[in-house]
Every structure is written in structure tokens, then in C-alpha cells.
Design a protein around this motif. Structure first.
Motif, PDB file in Angstrom:
ATOM      1  N   MET A   1       0.823  -1.208   0.000  1.00 45.81           N
ATOM      2  CA  MET A   1       0.000   0.000   0.000  1.00 45.81           C
ATOM      3  C   MET A   1       0.857   1.257   0.000  1.00 45.81           C
ATOM      4  SD  MET A   1      -3.165  -0.859   2.623  1.00 45.81           S
ATOM      5  CE  MET A   1      -3.877   0.785   2.425  1.00 45.81           C
ATOM      6  N   SER A   2       1.917   1.252   0.771  1.00 44.60           N
ATOM      7  CA  SER A   2       2.792   2.430   0.842  1.00 44.60           C
ATOM      8  C   SER A   2       3.318   2.805  -0.530  1.00 44.60           C
ATOM      9  CB  SER A   2       3.959   2.164   1.799  1.00 44.60           C
ATOM     10  OG  SER A   2       3.519   1.990   3.115  1.00 44.60           O
ATOM     11  N   HIS A   3       3.809   1.803  -1.254  1.00 46.11           N
ATOM     12  CA  HIS A   3       4.366   2.081  -2.579  1.00 46.11           C
ATOM     13  C   HIS A   3       3.267   2.433  -3.577  1.00 46.11           C
ATOM     14  CE1 HIS A   3       7.300   1.933  -5.806  1.00 46.11           C
ATOM     15  NE2 HIS A   3       6.426   1.233  -6.509  1.00 46.11           N
ATOM     16  N   ALA A   4       2.159   1.695  -3.521  1.00 46.43           N
ATOM     17  CA  ALA A   4       1.085   1.907  -4.498  1.00 46.43           C
ATOM     18  C   ALA A   4       0.412   3.266  -4.341  1.00 46.43           C
ATOM     19  CB  ALA A   4       0.048   0.793  -4.376  1.00 46.43           C
ATOM     20  N   LEU A   5       0.289   3.734  -3.105  1.00 48.67           N
ATOM     21  CA  LEU A   5      -0.418   4.991  -2.861  1.00 48.67           C
ATOM     22  C   LEU A   5       0.502   6.198  -2.806  1.00 48.67           C
ATOM     23  CD1 LEU A   5      -2.980   3.865  -0.123  1.00 48.67           C
ATOM     24  CD2 LEU A   5      -3.335   4.018  -2.597  1.00 48.67           C
ATOM     25  N   TYR A   6       1.720   6.030  -2.265  1.00 50.21           N
ATOM     26  CA  TYR A   6       2.564   7.178  -1.976  1.00 50.21           C
ATOM     27  C   TYR A   6       3.965   7.103  -2.571  1.00 50.21           C
ATOM     28  CZ  TYR A   6      -1.233   7.694   1.360  1.00 50.21           C
ATOM     29  OH  TYR A   6      -2.475   7.801   1.924  1.00 50.21           O
ATOM     30  N   GLY A   7       4.236   6.086  -3.388  1.00 51.70           N
ATOM     31  CA  GLY A   7       5.506   6.024  -4.097  1.00 51.70           C
ATOM     32  C   GLY A   7       5.584   7.116  -5.154  1.00 51.70           C
ATOM     33  N   PRO A   8       6.718   7.224  -5.866  1.00 47.67           N
ATOM     34  CA  PRO A   8       6.894   8.279  -6.872  1.00 47.67           C
ATOM     35  C   PRO A   8       5.778   8.320  -7.909  1.00 47.67           C
ATOM     36  CG  PRO A   8       8.965   7.165  -6.448  1.00 47.67           C
ATOM     37  CD  PRO A   8       7.921   6.381  -5.713  1.00 47.67           C
TER      38      PRO A   8
ATOM     39  N   PHE B   1      -0.722   6.335  -6.479  1.00 52.60           N
ATOM     40  CA  PHE B   1      -2.066   6.793  -6.806  1.00 52.60           C
ATOM     41  C   PHE B   1      -2.342   8.206  -6.309  1.00 52.60           C
ATOM     42  CE2 PHE B   1      -6.579   7.172  -5.648  1.00 52.60           C
ATOM     43  CZ  PHE B   1      -7.173   6.925  -6.876  1.00 52.60           C
ATOM     44  N   PHE B   2      -1.901   8.540  -5.093  1.00 56.84           N
ATOM     45  CA  PHE B   2      -2.182   9.861  -4.540  1.00 56.84           C
ATOM     46  C   PHE B   2      -1.121  10.893  -4.892  1.00 56.84           C
ATOM     47  CE2 PHE B   2      -4.843   7.345  -1.574  1.00 56.84           C
ATOM     48  CZ  PHE B   2      -6.030   8.027  -1.769  1.00 56.84           C
ATOM     49  N   VAL B   3      -0.059  10.474  -5.540  1.00 58.73           N
ATOM     50  CA  VAL B   3       1.024  11.392  -5.875  1.00 58.73           C
ATOM     51  C   VAL B   3       0.971  11.817  -7.339  1.00 58.73           C
ATOM     52  CG1 VAL B   3       3.540  11.615  -6.042  1.00 58.73           C
ATOM     53  CG2 VAL B   3       2.514  10.447  -4.085  1.00 58.73           C
ATOM     54  N   ALA B   4       0.728  10.873  -8.220  1.00 63.77           N
ATOM     55  CA  ALA B   4       0.699  11.155  -9.652  1.00 63.77           C
ATOM     56  C   ALA B   4      -0.744  11.358 -10.116  1.00 63.77           C
ATOM     57  CB  ALA B   4       1.344  10.006 -10.422  1.00 63.77           C
ATOM     58  N   GLY B   5      -0.902  11.916 -11.287  1.00 61.67           N
ATOM     59  CA  GLY B   5      -2.226  12.054 -11.881  1.00 61.67           C
ATOM     60  C   GLY B   5      -2.995  13.257 -11.379  1.00 61.67           C
ATOM     61  N   ALA B   6      -4.273  13.297 -11.748  1.00 61.29           N
ATOM     62  CA  ALA B   6      -5.103  14.471 -11.470  1.00 61.29           C
ATOM     63  C   ALA B   6      -5.573  14.536 -10.033  1.00 61.29           C
ATOM     64  CB  ALA B   6      -6.312  14.479 -12.405  1.00 61.29           C
ATOM     65  N   GLY B   7      -5.536  13.424  -9.316  1.00 60.66           N
ATOM     66  CA  GLY B   7      -5.972  13.430  -7.930  1.00 60.66           C
ATOM     67  C   GLY B   7      -7.148  12.523  -7.684  1.00 60.66           C
ATOM     68  N   PRO B   8      -7.456  12.262  -6.423  1.00 61.73           N
ATOM     69  CA  PRO B   8      -8.493  11.301  -6.071  1.00 61.73           C
ATOM     70  C   PRO B   8      -9.887  11.687  -6.525  1.00 61.73           C
ATOM     71  CG  PRO B   8      -7.678  12.457  -4.128  1.00 61.73           C
ATOM     72  CD  PRO B   8      -6.752  12.791  -5.246  1.00 61.73           C
ATOM     73  N   ALA B   9     -10.167  12.978  -6.740  1.00 62.97           N
ATOM     74  CA  ALA B   9     -11.511  13.404  -7.130  1.00 62.97           C
ATOM     75  C   ALA B   9     -11.950  12.803  -8.451  1.00 62.97           C
ATOM     76  CB  ALA B   9     -11.579  14.929  -7.200  1.00 62.97           C
ATOM     77  N   ASP B  10     -11.006  12.354  -9.276  1.00 63.50           N
ATOM     78  CA  ASP B  10     -11.350  11.712 -10.544  1.00 63.50           C
ATOM     79  C   ASP B  10     -11.765  10.260 -10.361  1.00 63.50           C
ATOM     80  OD1 ASP B  10     -10.833  14.003 -11.903  1.00 63.50           O
ATOM     81  OD2 ASP B  10      -8.984  13.318 -12.862  1.00 63.50           O
TER      82      ASP B  10
ATOM     83  N   GLU C   1       0.060  17.054   1.998  1.00 62.41           N
ATOM     84  CA  GLU C   1      -0.141  16.106   0.901  1.00 62.41           C
ATOM     85  C   GLU C   1       1.198  15.832   0.231  1.00 62.41           C
ATOM     86  OE1 GLU C   1      -1.417  13.448  -0.883  1.00 62.41           O
ATOM     87  OE2 GLU C   1      -3.272  14.479  -0.294  1.00 62.41           O
ATOM     88  N   TYR C   2       1.403  14.579  -0.200  1.00 60.77           N
ATOM     89  CA  TYR C   2       2.653  14.211  -0.867  1.00 60.77           C
ATOM     90  C   TYR C   2       2.709  14.673  -2.317  1.00 60.77           C
ATOM     91  CZ  TYR C   2       3.884  11.169   3.050  1.00 60.77           C
ATOM     92  OH  TYR C   2       4.216  10.677   4.288  1.00 60.77           O
ATOM     93  N   ALA C   3       1.588  14.867  -2.957  1.00 62.75           N
ATOM     94  CA  ALA C   3       1.571  15.315  -4.349  1.00 62.75           C
ATOM     95  C   ALA C   3       2.121  16.735  -4.459  1.00 62.75           C
ATOM     96  CB  ALA C   3       0.146  15.258  -4.900  1.00 62.75           C
ATOM     97  N   ALA C   4       2.514  17.105  -5.663  1.00 62.00           N
ATOM     98  CA  ALA C   4       3.016  18.457  -5.891  1.00 62.00           C
ATOM     99  C   ALA C   4       1.901  19.475  -5.707  1.00 62.00           C
ATOM    100  CB  ALA C   4       3.590  18.563  -7.312  1.00 62.00           C
ATOM    101  N   ARG C   5       2.264  20.665  -5.312  1.00 56.23           N
ATOM    102  CA  ARG C   5       1.293  21.738  -5.119  1.00 56.23           C
ATOM    103  C   ARG C   5       0.573  22.034  -6.431  1.00 56.23           C
ATOM    104  NH1 ARG C   5       0.885  26.478  -1.669  1.00 56.23           N
ATOM    105  NH2 ARG C   5      -0.393  28.045  -2.739  1.00 56.23           N
ATOM    106  N   PRO C   6      -0.754  22.074  -6.441  1.00 51.62           N
ATOM    107  CA  PRO C   6      -1.485  22.418  -7.664  1.00 51.62           C
ATOM    108  C   PRO C   6      -1.149  23.835  -8.117  1.00 51.62           C
ATOM    109  CG  PRO C   6      -2.940  21.395  -6.058  1.00 51.62           C
ATOM    110  CD  PRO C   6      -1.658  21.694  -5.342  1.00 51.62           C
ATOM    111  N   ALA C   7      -1.031  24.015  -9.414  1.00 53.72           N
ATOM    112  CA  ALA C   7      -0.633  25.320  -9.945  1.00 53.72           C
ATOM    113  C   ALA C   7      -1.662  26.400  -9.647  1.00 53.72           C
ATOM    114  CB  ALA C   7      -0.403  25.207 -11.457  1.00 53.72           C
ATOM    115  N   ASP C   8      -2.934  26.015  -9.549  1.00 56.68           N
ATOM    116  CA  ASP C   8      -3.988  27.005  -9.361  1.00 56.68           C
ATOM    117  C   ASP C   8      -4.410  27.173  -7.904  1.00 56.68           C
ATOM    118  OD1 ASP C   8      -5.133  24.518  -9.091  1.00 56.68           O
ATOM    119  OD2 ASP C   8      -6.952  25.004 -10.235  1.00 56.68           O
TER     120      ASP C   8
ATOM    121  N   SER D   1      -4.848   2.341  -8.819  1.00 56.50           N
ATOM    122  CA  SER D   1      -6.137   2.575  -8.174  1.00 56.50           C
ATOM    123  C   SER D   1      -5.946   2.863  -6.689  1.00 56.50           C
ATOM    124  CB  SER D   1      -7.059   1.363  -8.354  1.00 56.50           C
ATOM    125  OG  SER D   1      -6.505   0.224  -7.714  1.00 56.50           O
ATOM    126  N   ASP D   2      -6.996   3.416  -6.096  1.00 57.97           N
ATOM    127  CA  ASP D   2      -7.028   3.607  -4.656  1.00 57.97           C
ATOM    128  C   ASP D   2      -7.107   2.246  -3.976  1.00 57.97           C
ATOM    129  OD1 ASP D   2      -7.480   4.648  -2.097  1.00 57.97           O
ATOM    130  OD2 ASP D   2      -9.647   4.762  -2.424  1.00 57.97           O
TER     131      ASP D   2
END
Length: 399
Positions: A9-16, A19-28, A112-119, A306-307
Motif C-alpha cells: 500500500m505504501s508504494h502503491a499509494l505514496y511512491g513516486p 495513486f495519490f502522488v501522480a495524476g489528477a488526484g483522487p476526485a477523478d 499532501e505528498y503530491a506536488a502543489r497544484p498550480a492554481d 487505483s485507490d
């Protein structure tokens, strides 16, 4: 290669590429209370205002959102706090009532581990770790369910770890659990006096139930939330079960530690965890581990696509927080919490339709949104854990 579920889970959700680090985010992929209605943020701002009063209106009031996604909740709170008009949770449009100086004193921080959203608005700070010295409110809305944890199965010779292949999701039985995890299981997830016929062979594979009764994946799809194409993770039937010959448990010790650490970062204020979960007397026999992707419930394959989530042992988490805060906690349903904060979902009077038709339509839509948030069979079934630190419980949650 099979590894413990916590590592997977650690790698799948929070690795480079997690799921929660890459992509558009969980809202999708799924919808939470934050996404369902602005009424949720309005109610939380009322709670923030109560905490502000309990703290004596400090020069700086922190609002820290742990597991902030892409900042959706803090965006809403920031907008409300500066006086943006919010739709009434009852019968007519109004603004959320806050102390005039609150907007100048409040400081928002997203964790949050993901990069700061530009907006993201400039007034919202973005960090990867929970800051210390918080004076104010720490929010954790559907964060704990994604804190990685180990899974165990009860066998003829006791509890053993469940291992998983991250690419395929295939599970096998591993070693006996260590002493710390065994202590947690004995206290918080007790096994029956006899194991239901489980084999202790470490090479034994765990299989999913017959897919013919649950769809091709072996999982029953959760009912989509009202007005959305996305599945709300709190929906009934969310947890799907492995082979019922095995008693499974999700070892919540890592979540206890994560919550206790979060509470420790508060100097004075209130920590609030909102999540779906269970109590000791009602633990699910086969666990709750599942996945979400693209608005659908899917098997929990920890490959990063996936989550991967599991319900929270709320009483265990609450006990861990209270131990470090040295203050009593409150644990109530979301329906109770929101109603105490003025969000009751009541329909507007029909007479309003004759005197103010547009206002009636707006009020009816607002009531419908709140009704979804307080539906005990859906989002209203979430637990709200309030853990004060150095203050009394706010009036809306005091018991």
C-alpha cells in the motif's frame, strides 16, 4: 514477489508514481463529502469558529488539512472565511457567520505528498508533513483509511500476515504476526475461540469469491452517489470479502500511531477525523480492503493504478489519540455531527414556493445536498472523531 500489504500500500499509494502522488488526484476516482456539497465545508467552518472562540480568538488560527487531495476542502473554507456568500443549509441563502477578524487570523495548510497544484490560492500553504505547534483545527477527512496497514488471516496456529503480489493482487499466507501486532489484534480485533477451518500452510493462496455472484471482478459494484458518476466510498456493500473460510483482520496499529502523531502536533485546539469505520463489537469478519478507480469499485490490486482503502477501527484510533492528548474524545456519526452544526437537510416550507419560487428551488437543492451528507446509509454513516487538546469539546460535539 509477494510482500506485506503495508509495504504494498505504501508504494502503491505514496511512491513516486503512486495513486495519490501522480495524476489528477483522487476526485477523478471517487467522491467524498468534500466533493459532494459545499454544505460540508460550511459546517466545518462553523466548527472552526467554535474552536476559535474556545481558544480565545488567538492572533493566528491554524486550519491544517491532512491528506488534502488537491486542496478542495481548504479552497472552500478559504472562500467562505473571507466572506464569499454561502448557500444556506436550511431555508434561504445566507453567509456563514464568522467573527469579522477570523479571515485575517486564519492560516490554511494542506498536507499532501503530491506536488502543489498550480492554481491553488496563495493563502493556502502546501507541505508534505504535518507541521508542529498547531493552534487551531487539524482536519483528516478520509485520510486514515488510506494509511497503509498490514492484513492478517486467522489460521490453525494463530494470526499470520497476508502477503500480496503488487502486480497481480494474488495473496498468500505469510509468517506469524509479530508481538506488537498480536497485542493489537487481541485487544482490538479478537479472533473466535476456534478458527473456521483455515490451513496454516504459508504457501496457501487466498482466493476471491465466485465472480458469478458479484460480477467479473469478484466484487459487487457500490451504488453511485446521488447526482454523480463517481462512487462514494462510504456506500453500503463497499467491503467485499475473500474466501469466507478465512477470518481476516486489518491491523490498525499503524493508523493508531499516525493519528497519535497528528494529535501530538497540536499545541491547543481540536483534531477531527472523518472516515468510514467500525467498532470492536462489530468488526467485519472478512475485512474491508477494496479499491477504486475511475469512479468504480475494483479489486484491491496495489499496482499504483487505483485507490486501495480499508475501513478504520475508529475506537482503536480514538484511544490512541486520547492517550497522547490526555483529553476525552467524542465519537459520533456524520449525520449527528452535521445536524449539531446546523445542517439538518430539512425541506424548505412549501409556502416559500409561492412567495419566492427561485429561493425555494435554491433551498430545496441545498436541502437535498445536506440530505445526502446525512444519509445514514451513505455519507451520513461516516464517523466523526473529535479529539480536543487543551480545550473543552466545542458545544456542537460536547456530550
Amino acid at each position: 514477489m509477494s510482500i506485506p500489504w503495508r509495504d504494498a500500500m505504501s508504494h502503491a499509494l505514496y511512491g513516486p508514481d503512486g495513486f495519490f502522488v501522480a495524476g489528477a488526484g483522487p476526485a477523478d476516482h471517487f467522491r467524498t463529502s468534500v466533493h459532494a456539497s459545499p454544505a460540508f465545508a460550511a459546517a466545518l467552518l462553523r466548527l472552526v469558529s467554535q474552536v476559535d472562540a474556545a481558544l480565545g480568538h488567538p492572533a493566528r488560527l491554524d486550519v491544517v488539512d491532512v491528506g488534502a487531495g488537491r486542496g478542495e476542502l481548504l479552497r472552500s473554507l478559504a472562500g467562505l472565511a473571507v466572506g464569499v456568500s454561502a448557500r444556506s443549509l436550511r431555508h434561504e441563502p445566507s453567509s456563514v457567520t464568522v467573527r469579522p477578524s477570523l479571515a485575517e487570523r486564519i492560516r490554511f495548510t494542506a498536507v499532501e505528498y503530491a506536488a502543489r497544484p498550480a492554481d491553488l490560492p496563495d493563502e493556502i500553504n502546501w507541505v508534505a508533513e504535518i507541521p508542529n505547534g498547531i493552534t487551531g483545527v487539524l482536519l483528516a477527512t478520509e485520510w486514515l483509511d488510506n494509511v497503509p496497514l498490514d492484513v492478517a488471516v486467522h489460521t490453525a496456529d494463530g494470526w499470520r500476515y497476508v502477503l500480496v503480489d503488487p502486480e497481480s493482487g494474488v495473496e498468500t499466507v505469510g509468517e506469524l504476526v509479530n508481538a506488537a501486532d498480536l497485542d493489537w489484534l487481541r485487544k482490538w480485533w479478537p479472533a473466535p475461540s476456534t478458527s473456521p477451518g483455515a490451513d496454516s500452510d504459508p504457501d496457501l493462496a487466498l482466493t476471491w469469491t465466485d465472480a458469478t455472484s458479484r460480477g467479473e471482478s469478484g466484487f459487487r459494484a457500490a451504488r453511485p452517489a446521488e447526482g454523480s458518476s463517481l462512487t462514494a466510498r462510504s456506500r453500503p456493500g463497499c467491503p467485499e470479502t475473500p474466501n469466507s473460510d478465512y477470518l481476516r483482520a486489518e491491523i490498525g496499529r499503524s493508523r493508531d500511531e499516525a493519528w497519535a502523531d497528528a494529535v501530538l502536533q497540536i499545541s491547543r485546539g481540536l483534531a477531527v477525523a472523518v472516515d468510514y469505520g467500525h467498532l470492536r463489537e462489530g468488526r467485519p469478519v472478512d475485512g474491508t480492503l477494496t479499491g477504486y478507480r475511475g469512479g468504480r469499485q475494483v479489486p484491491p490490486v496495489p499496482d499504483g493504478s487505483s485507490d486501495v482503502t480499508a475501513h478504520v477501527a475508529m475506537d482503536s484510533v480514538a484511544s490512541a489519540g486520547a492517550a497522547v492528548a490526555r483529553c476525552a474524545y467524542s465519537l459520533i456519526s456524520q449525520a449527528e455531527a452535521l445536524r449539531a452544526l446546523g445542517a439538518d437537510g430539512g425541506r424548505p416550507p412549501l409556502s416559500l414556493a409561492g412567495t419566492d419560487p427561485p429561493g425555494y428551488v435554491r433551498a430545496l437543492a441545498a436541502a437535498s445536498a445536506v440530505a445526502e451528507l446525512t444519509d445514514p446509509a451513505g455519507l451520513g454513516g461516516h464517523w466523526w472523531l473529535h479529539q480536543p487538546v487543551g480545550i473543552g469539546l466545542p458545544p456542537a460535539v460536547a456530550r
